[in-house]
Motif scaffolding. Structure first.
Motif, PDB file in Angstrom:
ATOM      1  N   LEU A  12    -175.611 -35.775  30.725  1.00  0.00           N
ATOM      2  CA  LEU A  12    -175.890 -37.164  30.377  1.00  0.00           C
ATOM      3  C   LEU A  12    -175.379 -37.481  28.973  1.00  0.00           C
ATOM      4  O   LEU A  12    -174.771 -38.531  28.741  1.00  0.00           O
ATOM      5  N   ASP A  13    -175.634 -36.572  28.042  1.00  0.00           N
ATOM      6  CA  ASP A  13    -175.132 -36.762  26.678  1.00  0.00           C
ATOM      7  C   ASP A  13    -173.611 -36.651  26.642  1.00  0.00           C
ATOM      8  O   ASP A  13    -172.939 -37.404  25.929  1.00  0.00           O
ATOM      9  N   ASP A  14    -173.069 -35.703  27.409  1.00  0.00           N
ATOM     10  CA  ASP A  14    -171.609 -35.521  27.443  1.00  0.00           C
ATOM     11  C   ASP A  14    -170.906 -36.813  27.841  1.00  0.00           C
ATOM     12  O   ASP A  14    -169.847 -37.146  27.299  1.00  0.00           O
ATOM     13  N   ALA A  15    -171.486 -37.528  28.792  1.00  0.00           N
ATOM     14  CA  ALA A  15    -170.857 -38.766  29.274  1.00  0.00           C
ATOM     15  C   ALA A  15    -170.805 -39.816  28.172  1.00  0.00           C
ATOM     16  O   ALA A  15    -169.797 -40.532  28.023  1.00  0.00           O
ATOM     17  N   LEU A  16    -171.873 -39.906  27.364  1.00  0.00           N
ATOM     18  CA  LEU A  16    -171.880 -40.882  26.271  1.00  0.00           C
ATOM     19  C   LEU A  16    -170.894 -40.480  25.177  1.00  0.00           C
ATOM     20  O   LEU A  16    -170.196 -41.332  24.611  1.00  0.00           O
ATOM     21  N   ILE A  17    -170.838 -39.197  24.887  1.00  0.00           N
ATOM     22  CA  ILE A  17    -169.884 -38.717  23.882  1.00  0.00           C
ATOM     23  C   ILE A  17    -168.450 -39.006  24.317  1.00  0.00           C
ATOM     24  O   ILE A  17    -167.622 -39.441  23.513  1.00  0.00           O
ATOM     25  N   ALA A  18    -168.156 -38.780  25.590  1.00  0.00           N
ATOM     26  CA  ALA A  18    -166.802 -39.033  26.093  1.00  0.00           C
ATOM     27  C   ALA A  18    -166.426 -40.507  25.950  1.00  0.00           C
ATOM     28  O   ALA A  18    -165.279 -40.836  25.620  1.00  0.00           O
ATOM     29  N   GLN A  19    -167.382 -41.399  26.179  1.00  0.00           N
ATOM     30  CA  GLN A  19    -167.105 -42.825  26.018  1.00  0.00           C
ATOM     31  C   GLN A  19    -166.762 -43.161  24.577  1.00  0.00           C
ATOM     32  O   GLN A  19    -165.832 -43.930  24.305  1.00  0.00           O
ATOM     33  N   VAL A  20    -167.504 -42.591  23.636  1.00  0.00           N
ATOM     34  CA  VAL A  20    -167.249 -42.849  22.219  1.00  0.00           C
ATOM     35  C   VAL A  20    -165.898 -42.269  21.807  1.00  0.00           C
ATOM     36  O   VAL A  20    -165.117 -42.916  21.104  1.00  0.00           O
ATOM     37  N   GLN A  21    -165.610 -41.066  22.253  1.00  0.00           N
ATOM     38  CA  GLN A  21    -164.339 -40.434  21.892  1.00  0.00           C
ATOM     39  C   GLN A  21    -163.147 -41.221  22.422  1.00  0.00           C
ATOM     40  O   GLN A  21    -162.104 -41.291  21.771  1.00  0.00           O
ATOM     41  N   SER A  80    -181.971 -43.409  20.798  1.00  0.00           N
ATOM     42  CA  SER A  80    -181.696 -42.414  21.842  1.00  0.00           C
ATOM     43  C   SER A  80    -180.196 -42.236  22.045  1.00  0.00           C
ATOM     44  O   SER A  80    -179.723 -41.117  22.279  1.00  0.00           O
ATOM     45  N   TRP A  81    -179.448 -43.333  21.941  1.00  0.00           N
ATOM     46  CA  TRP A  81    -177.986 -43.239  22.056  1.00  0.00           C
ATOM     47  C   TRP A  81    -177.419 -42.475  20.872  1.00  0.00           C
ATOM     48  O   TRP A  81    -176.548 -41.617  21.031  1.00  0.00           O
ATOM     49  N   PHE A  82    -177.910 -42.780  19.676  1.00  0.00           N
ATOM     50  CA  PHE A  82    -177.481 -42.042  18.484  1.00  0.00           C
ATOM     51  C   PHE A  82    -177.744 -40.546  18.645  1.00  0.00           C
ATOM     52  O   PHE A  82    -176.896 -39.709  18.335  1.00  0.00           O
ATOM     53  N   ASP A  83    -178.945 -40.202  19.101  1.00  0.00           N
ATOM     54  CA  ASP A  83    -179.297 -38.796  19.277  1.00  0.00           C
ATOM     55  C   ASP A  83    -178.369 -38.116  20.275  1.00  0.00           C
ATOM     56  O   ASP A  83    -178.052 -36.935  20.142  1.00  0.00           O
ATOM     57  N   ALA A  84    -177.937 -38.866  21.275  1.00  0.00           N
ATOM     58  CA  ALA A  84    -177.083 -38.290  22.311  1.00  0.00           C
ATOM     59  C   ALA A  84    -175.670 -38.021  21.817  1.00  0.00           C
ATOM     60  O   ALA A  84    -175.047 -37.030  22.207  1.00  0.00           O
ATOM     61  N   ILE A  85    -175.150 -38.900  20.969  1.00  0.00           N
ATOM     62  CA  ILE A  85    -173.742 -38.754  20.582  1.00  0.00           C
ATOM     63  C   ILE A  85    -173.550 -37.906  19.324  1.00  0.00           C
ATOM     64  O   ILE A  85    -172.414 -37.578  18.978  1.00  0.00           O
ATOM     65  N   ALA A  86    -174.629 -37.556  18.635  1.00  0.00           N
ATOM     66  CA  ALA A  86    -174.514 -36.703  17.453  1.00  0.00           C
ATOM     67  C   ALA A  86    -174.629 -35.241  17.893  1.00  0.00           C
ATOM     68  O   ALA A  86    -175.717 -34.765  18.193  1.00  0.00           O
ATOM     69  N   ARG A  87    -173.508 -34.549  17.936  1.00  0.00           N
ATOM     70  CA  ARG A  87    -173.519 -33.148  18.361  1.00  0.00           C
ATOM     71  C   ARG A  87    -172.617 -32.324  17.446  1.00  0.00           C
ATOM     72  O   ARG A  87    -171.420 -32.591  17.325  1.00  0.00           O
ATOM     73  N   ALA A  88    -173.222 -31.318  16.829  1.00  0.00           N
ATOM     74  CA  ALA A  88    -172.481 -30.443  15.919  1.00  0.00           C
ATOM     75  C   ALA A  88    -171.340 -29.762  16.658  1.00  0.00           C
ATOM     76  O   ALA A  88    -171.499 -29.279  17.779  1.00  0.00           O
ATOM     77  N   GLY A  89    -170.174 -29.763  16.016  1.00  0.00           N
ATOM     78  CA  GLY A  89    -168.993 -29.148  16.597  1.00  0.00           C
ATOM     79  C   GLY A  89    -168.225 -30.050  17.535  1.00  0.00           C
ATOM     80  O   GLY A  89    -167.133 -29.694  17.981  1.00  0.00           O
ATOM     81  N   VAL A  90    -168.781 -31.224  17.818  1.00  0.00           N
ATOM     82  CA  VAL A  90    -168.132 -32.160  18.747  1.00  0.00           C
ATOM     83  C   VAL A  90    -167.876 -33.505  18.066  1.00  0.00           C
ATOM     84  O   VAL A  90    -166.735 -33.966  18.012  1.00  0.00           O
ATOM     85  N   THR A  91    -168.923 -34.133  17.549  1.00  0.00           N
ATOM     86  CA  THR A  91    -168.739 -35.416  16.863  1.00  0.00           C
ATOM     87  C   THR A  91    -168.922 -35.290  15.351  1.00  0.00           C
ATOM     88  O   THR A  91    -168.655 -36.229  14.617  1.00  0.00           O
ATOM     89  N   PHE A  92    -169.385 -34.147  14.895  1.00  0.00           N
ATOM     90  CA  PHE A  92    -169.401 -33.814  13.473  1.00  0.00           C
ATOM     91  C   PHE A  92    -169.408 -32.300  13.356  1.00  0.00           C
ATOM     92  O   PHE A  92    -169.680 -31.581  14.322  1.00  0.00           O
ATOM     93  N   LYS A  93    -169.090 -31.817  12.178  1.00  0.00           N
ATOM     94  CA  LYS A  93    -169.119 -30.373  11.961  1.00  0.00           C
ATOM     95  C   LYS A  93    -169.672 -30.078  10.581  1.00  0.00           C
ATOM     96  O   LYS A  93    -169.590 -30.904   9.664  1.00  0.00           O
ATOM     97  N   TYR A  94    -170.264 -28.908  10.443  1.00  0.00           N
ATOM     98  CA  TYR A  94    -170.761 -28.469   9.150  1.00  0.00           C
ATOM     99  C   TYR A  94    -169.672 -27.660   8.447  1.00  0.00           C
ATOM    100  O   TYR A  94    -169.009 -26.835   9.071  1.00  0.00           O
TER     101      TYR A  94
END
Length: 199
Positions: free
Chosen positions: A75-84, A106-120
């Motif tokens: 479910l989160d992957d689908a939202l990330i793909a839309q943003v990308q 909830s949308w923000f929480d879904a699209i914020a993923r380390a290594g995918v939409t941001f990195k440390y």
């Protein structure tokens, strides 16, 4: 041009932030060729909140997830793909109790993923969603622009910048709860702002 429109009002009809987001997308679509628009209404299609089960799924290696965990991460992957895939992101964001809606959070929480939409990195986090334009249509019942009570705008700016979304333009409709005259004035000013930012 791929446009992603995110409507985050809890209202299915009569939402000013949605009206403004629609107006932004309509004007963008009229001024560019080969436009594709993806709309996600977070009231009609609510995304599940980030709870313990979701965290366990996200922190379980993909090959070790059970079917339920895999479905939750998807479910989160689908939202990330839309943003990308988006070139332009248009967000309708009403203010609820001085902040963003639970739907948008909830949308923000879904699209914020380390290594995918941001990195440390050694020097701090780096956003990976760069090269995109963002428009945010902000609607408020009262008057908060530039005031200490505006905790919504700092949240939006901070989160978007964290993901690398730094080219952000805001459009405001304020005083929507102050009576018909105030509503008419707010709508006229917001429409003028849209025309100004999309010359």
């Amino acid at each position: 041009m791929n446009i992603l429109q995110i409507n985050s009002s809890a209202r299915s009809t009569g939402s000013e932030s949605t009206r403004l987001a629609d107006a932004l997308v309509a004007k963008l679509s009229a001024t560019a060729a080969n436009v594709s628009v993806t709309r996600r209404d977070l009231a009609a299609q609510p995304h599940p909140v980030l709870d313990e089960a979701a965290l366990q799924a996200l922190f379980t290696p993909a090959e070790q997830r059970n079917a339920e965990q895999a479905a939750r991460v998807a479910l989160d992957d689908a939202l990330i793909a839309q943003v990308q895939a988006a070139d332009v992101i248009v967000i309708g964001s009403p203010m609820y109790n001085f902040g963003i809606t639970v739907q948008l959070k909830s949308w923000f929480d879904a699209i914020a993923r380390a290594g995918v939409t941001f990195k440390y990195t050694a020097t701090g986090p780096v956003g990976l969603l760069t090269g995109k334009k963002v428009y945010v249509a902000v609607a408020r019942g009262g008057m908060h622009r530039g005031a200490p009570s505006d905790t919504q705008l700092p949240h939006l700016k901070t989160f978007l910048a964290f993901l690398g979304l730094t080219d952000v333009q805001f459009v405001y409709a304020e005083g929507m709860g102050l009576g018909p005259d105030a509503v008419a004035k707010a709508q006229a000013q917001a429409d003028a702002e849209i025309n100004a930012v999309l010359v």
